[in-house]
Motif scaffolding. Structure first.
Motif, mmCIF file in Angstrom:
data_model
loop_
_atom_site.group_PDB
_atom_site.id
_atom_site.type_symbol
_atom_site.label_atom_id
_atom_site.label_comp_id
_atom_site.label_asym_id
_atom_site.label_seq_id
_atom_site.Cartn_x
_atom_site.Cartn_y
_atom_site.Cartn_z
ATOM 1 N N LEU A 1 0.858 -1.173 0.000
ATOM 2 C CA LEU A 1 0.000 0.000 0.000
ATOM 3 C C LEU A 1 0.902 1.234 0.000
ATOM 4 N N PRO A 2 0.392 2.366 -0.439
ATOM 5 C CA PRO A 2 1.212 3.583 -0.356
ATOM 6 C C PRO A 2 1.533 3.917 1.088
ATOM 7 N N ARG A 3 2.607 4.621 1.308
ATOM 8 C CA ARG A 3 2.961 5.073 2.641
ATOM 9 C C ARG A 3 2.205 6.362 2.954
ATOM 10 N N CYS A 4 1.752 6.491 4.194
ATOM 11 C CA CYS A 4 0.973 7.673 4.565
ATOM 12 C C CYS A 4 1.741 8.952 4.300
ATOM 13 N N GLU A 5 3.026 8.958 4.600
ATOM 14 C CA GLU A 5 3.787 10.191 4.413
ATOM 15 C C GLU A 5 3.867 10.591 2.944
ATOM 16 N N ASP A 6 3.814 9.597 2.043
ATOM 17 C CA ASP A 6 3.789 9.915 0.620
ATOM 18 C C ASP A 6 2.407 10.398 0.192
ATOM 19 N N SER A 7 1.366 9.741 0.699
ATOM 20 C CA SER A 7 0.005 10.122 0.334
ATOM 21 C C SER A 7 -0.348 11.527 0.819
ATOM 22 N N LEU A 8 0.217 11.930 1.957
ATOM 23 C CA LEU A 8 -0.158 13.203 2.570
ATOM 24 C C LEU A 8 0.826 14.332 2.267
ATOM 25 N N ARG A 9 1.856 14.064 1.497
ATOM 26 C CA ARG A 9 2.907 15.061 1.288
ATOM 27 C C ARG A 9 2.329 16.358 0.699
ATOM 28 N N GLY A 10 1.515 16.245 -0.331
ATOM 29 C CA GLY A 10 0.924 17.438 -0.915
ATOM 30 C C GLY A 10 -0.122 18.064 -0.015
ATOM 31 N N ALA A 11 -0.928 17.219 0.647
ATOM 32 C CA ALA A 11 -1.993 17.725 1.514
ATOM 33 C C ALA A 11 -1.436 18.551 2.666
ATOM 34 N N PHE A 12 -0.312 18.131 3.231
ATOM 35 C CA PHE A 12 0.237 18.805 4.405
ATOM 36 C C PHE A 12 1.024 20.069 4.050
ATOM 37 N N GLN A 13 0.932 20.514 2.813
ATOM 38 C CA GLN A 13 1.506 21.792 2.418
ATOM 39 C C GLN A 13 0.454 22.910 2.418
ATOM 40 N N GLY A 14 -0.683 22.644 3.033
ATOM 41 C CA GLY A 14 -1.777 23.603 3.011
ATOM 42 C C GLY A 14 -1.413 24.958 3.592
ATOM 43 N N TRP A 15 -0.679 24.984 4.711
ATOM 44 C CA TRP A 15 -0.325 26.273 5.311
ATOM 45 C C TRP A 15 0.645 27.053 4.430
ATOM 46 N N GLU A 16 1.524 26.342 3.744
ATOM 47 C CA GLU A 16 2.424 27.026 2.809
ATOM 48 C C GLU A 16 1.626 27.653 1.671
ATOM 49 N N LYS A 17 0.591 26.978 1.202
ATOM 50 C CA LYS A 17 -0.258 27.536 0.155
ATOM 51 C C LYS A 17 -1.042 28.741 0.674
ATOM 52 N N LEU A 18 -1.488 28.658 1.920
ATOM 53 C CA LEU A 18 -2.213 29.773 2.508
ATOM 54 C C LEU A 18 -1.292 30.969 2.752
ATOM 55 N N ARG A 19 -0.028 30.696 2.991
ATOM 56 C CA ARG A 19 0.937 31.777 3.178
ATOM 57 C C ARG A 19 1.200 32.493 1.856
ATOM 58 N N LYS A 20 1.250 31.717 0.778
ATOM 59 C CA LYS A 20 1.502 32.309 -0.538
ATOM 60 C C LYS A 20 0.257 32.992 -1.103
ATOM 61 N N ARG A 21 -0.894 32.440 -0.784
ATOM 62 C CA ARG A 21 -2.147 33.009 -1.313
ATOM 63 C C ARG A 21 -3.118 33.142 -0.145
#
Length: 314
Positions: free
Chosen positions: A140-160
């Motif tokens: 199965l995929p590893r959780c840290e790989d599956s969530l890598r993009g999702a857990f960048q939400g605050w960085e996206k909120l900082r940029k926009r």
């Protein structure tokens, strides 16, 4: 959580394909509420008297939902024995419609808001599930790989930046983004993780809790799903105290407070960032749900962070 089509609303060829999997004709169907899929979800009774659970969705309505059904079919067929899941009976896929069939579970969803006894019941099940070996099971995929993009939400909120963001969160963007990166490392592990546990994906039975809807399954830390349930607890009832299970339930034994903060921050940023996107086709309630989740998580983090040096693990 979303409007559903029923068994009778499925195309004739889809119903025939499902009956072929079940080996019998469907003579009655009861649509089940809950969830966000724009497709069907029915408990069906067959001519023989047997029962089953069937869900189906069309890619013409929502391509992502159809893809998730396909993913779940592969995962459900590969899950090892001994897990609190319904047995997978088969799938139908004509390129547009995708349908899955499972054994019927004689159970009910937990109450909303959660009650303590049912929460304990579910956390006990998750504690046992975290001890099931996946050795020899398909990868199965590893959780840290599956969530890598999702857990960048605050960085996206900082940029926009987002209008109306909680002032505390707005002032803490750097801290929250750093916490989310810690959370990404914290979810790593070798236990089976469902990845999307809420009341509508849990059935309570006389023998324990049964977990349904598995398209997000991955391998990770054995406490990740339990923390996800506590997120659901606090989002449904702001007056709930999710700290008590964190302290007292064995599923969380030995988990650093900073790891908990990191995962909470990761999910909060993900839900808040997703909540400002357009509604996906056929799922009109999703963005409001995500905003509610984010706001509940931010409130919880505001309570925790003054007492926790989450970036250093104390």
């Amino acid at each position: 959580m979303t409007g559903r089509i029923g068994w009778a609303g499925l195309p004739a060829q889809v119903r025939a394909g499902i009956e072929g999997i079940l080996g019998d004709a469907v003579v009655a169907a009861a649509s089940q509420p809950g969830g966000f899929s724009p497709g069907s979800a029915d408990r069906v009774r067959l001519a023989s008297g047997r029962t089953a659970f069937v869900k189906a969705v069309s890619a013409d309505v929502n391509t992502t939902s159809a893809a998730l059904h396909r993913r779940e079919a592969g995962i459900a067929a590969a899950l090892p024995d001994g897990l609190p899941v319904p047995a997978f009976l088969g799938s139908y896929d004509d390129g547009t419609w995708v349908a899955l069939a499972f054994t019927d579970v004689d159970g009910r969803h937990p109450a909303e808001p959660w009650v303590d006894a049912e929460l304990q019941h579910v956390l006990d099940t998750l504690d046992r599930m975290g001890r099931v070996s996946l050795q020899g099971s398909p990868a199965l995929p590893r959780c840290e790989d599956s969530l890598r993009g999702a857990f960048q939400g605050w960085e996206k909120l900082r940029k926009r930046p987002l209008d109306g963001l909680d002032p505390w969160a707005s002032d803490s963007l750097d801290t929250l983004a750093g916490l989310a990166q810690r959370g990404l490392a914290a979810v790593a592990g070798t236990s089976l993780v469902h990845g999307d546990l809420r009341t509508d994906n849990i059935l309570l039975t006389g023998d324990g809790a049964v977990l349904v809807d598995w398209p997000w399954a991955c391998t990770g830390a054995p406490w990740v799903d339990a923390l996800g349930v506590l997120v659901n607890v606090t989002s449904l009832d702001p007056a709930a105290n999710p700290e008590l299970p964190l302290v007292h339930h064995p599923v969380f034994a030995g988990v650093p407070a900073g790891d908990v903060d990191g995962v909470l921050a990761g999910y909060a940023g993900y839900f808040m960032d997703m909540s400002r996107r357009p509604e996906p086709p056929g799922i009109p309630a999703l963005r409001a749900f995500q905003r509610k989740q984010a706001e509940a998580l931010i409130a919880w983090l505001r309570q925790r962070l003054p007492h926790t040096d989450a970036l250093t693990g104390t």
